[in-house]
Design a protein around this motif. Structure first.
Motif, mmCIF file in Angstrom:
data_model
loop_
_atom_site.group_PDB
_atom_site.id
_atom_site.type_symbol
_atom_site.label_atom_id
_atom_site.label_comp_id
_atom_site.label_asym_id
_atom_site.label_seq_id
_atom_site.Cartn_x
_atom_site.Cartn_y
_atom_site.Cartn_z
ATOM 1 N N CYS A 37 40.644 45.249 32.517
ATOM 2 C CA CYS A 37 41.995 45.650 32.906
ATOM 3 C C CYS A 37 42.052 45.886 34.413
ATOM 4 O O CYS A 37 42.920 45.354 35.099
ATOM 5 N N ASN A 42 45.184 45.603 37.212
ATOM 6 C CA ASN A 42 46.128 46.460 36.486
ATOM 7 C C ASN A 42 45.603 47.881 36.349
ATOM 8 O O ASN A 42 44.400 48.096 36.238
ATOM 9 N N TRP B 4 45.194 39.804 29.902
ATOM 10 C CA TRP B 4 46.019 41.000 29.983
ATOM 11 C C TRP B 4 46.630 41.071 31.382
ATOM 12 O O TRP B 4 45.927 41.120 32.380
ATOM 13 N N LYS B 6 49.273 43.302 32.567
ATOM 14 C CA LYS B 6 50.074 44.453 33.010
ATOM 15 C C LYS B 6 49.244 45.728 32.883
ATOM 16 O O LYS B 6 48.142 45.689 32.336
ATOM 17 N N ASP B 7 49.803 46.814 33.399
ATOM 18 C CA ASP B 7 49.099 48.088 33.287
ATOM 19 C C ASP B 7 48.851 48.391 31.817
ATOM 20 O O ASP B 7 49.600 47.960 30.946
#
Lengths: 94, 98
Positions: A37, A42, B4, B6-7
């Motif tokens: 992530c 992000n 993935w 986005k936050d």
């Protein structure tokens, strides 16, 4: 005392109906997802604990502190952590 | 997961963890709870955390000092406090920058 990955695996093992291998898989996968992530740029928000931010730093002029020579620092991304209010309160005995 | 874009928040993390481990979400919810509370407990007891490849956490202690309310200029005594700090690990630091 320092909490390590092995301690996290042990905790997951003790508190769930898992084998050691499964507990280790669970912790490793959790870390892999978290890292991926952040690597993708992000933010990662773990409510009750804190938020990991990926901040973009612009290129800037810097100096080599040893030689005093000017150099250009490339734009880069850094990870920062902001603890949640809940975590801060707990650490301060609240 | 690889894409993935986005936050991510805790419930999304729990969902992805369930997919990756092929377990129900109530199970992965409980795993995350165990991990987060182990980390919280460590910091509460003044211990450091060191996760190779991810990063480390430590608690810094601050003594009480005299501060000011920036709005009113009024003097206030800031009580001693502890704050957690995170230092990103070498592997993650490098990979965030790729």
């Amino acid at each position: 005392m320092t909490l390590t990955k092995a301690d996290l695996v042990q905790k997951v093992y003790e508190e769930h109906d898992f084998t050691k291998y499964q507990a280790s898989e669970a912790v490793e996968t959790f870390l892999r997802i978290s890292k991926l992530c952040l690597e993708n740029g992000n933010d990662l928000l773990i409510s009750g604990f804190g938020k990991f931010n990926v901040k973009k730093k612009r290129a800037r002029r810097g100096r080599n502190p040893q030689t005093g020579k000017e150099l250009m620092l490339e734009p880069r991304r850094v990870v920062t952590f902001k603890p949640s209010g809940i975590l801060r309160n707990k650490i301060n005995g609240g | 997961m690889l894409n993935w874009g986005k936050d991510m928040n805790k419930s999304e993390l729990i969902d992805i963890l369930a997919q990756e481990l092929k377990m129900p979400m109530r199970e992965t919810n409980s795993i995350i709870k165990t991990i987060v509370s182990a980390m919280t407990e460590a910091l509460v007891h003044g211990e450091n955390i060191e996760i190779r490849g991810f990063g480390s956490f430590m608690v810094k202690e601050y003594e009480s000092y005299c501060g000011r309310n920036p709005k009113t200029g009024e003097k206030i005594e800031v009580p001693p406090k502890k704050l957690p700090f995170f230092k990103v690990g070498k592997e993650l630091k490098e990979r965030v920058n790729l």
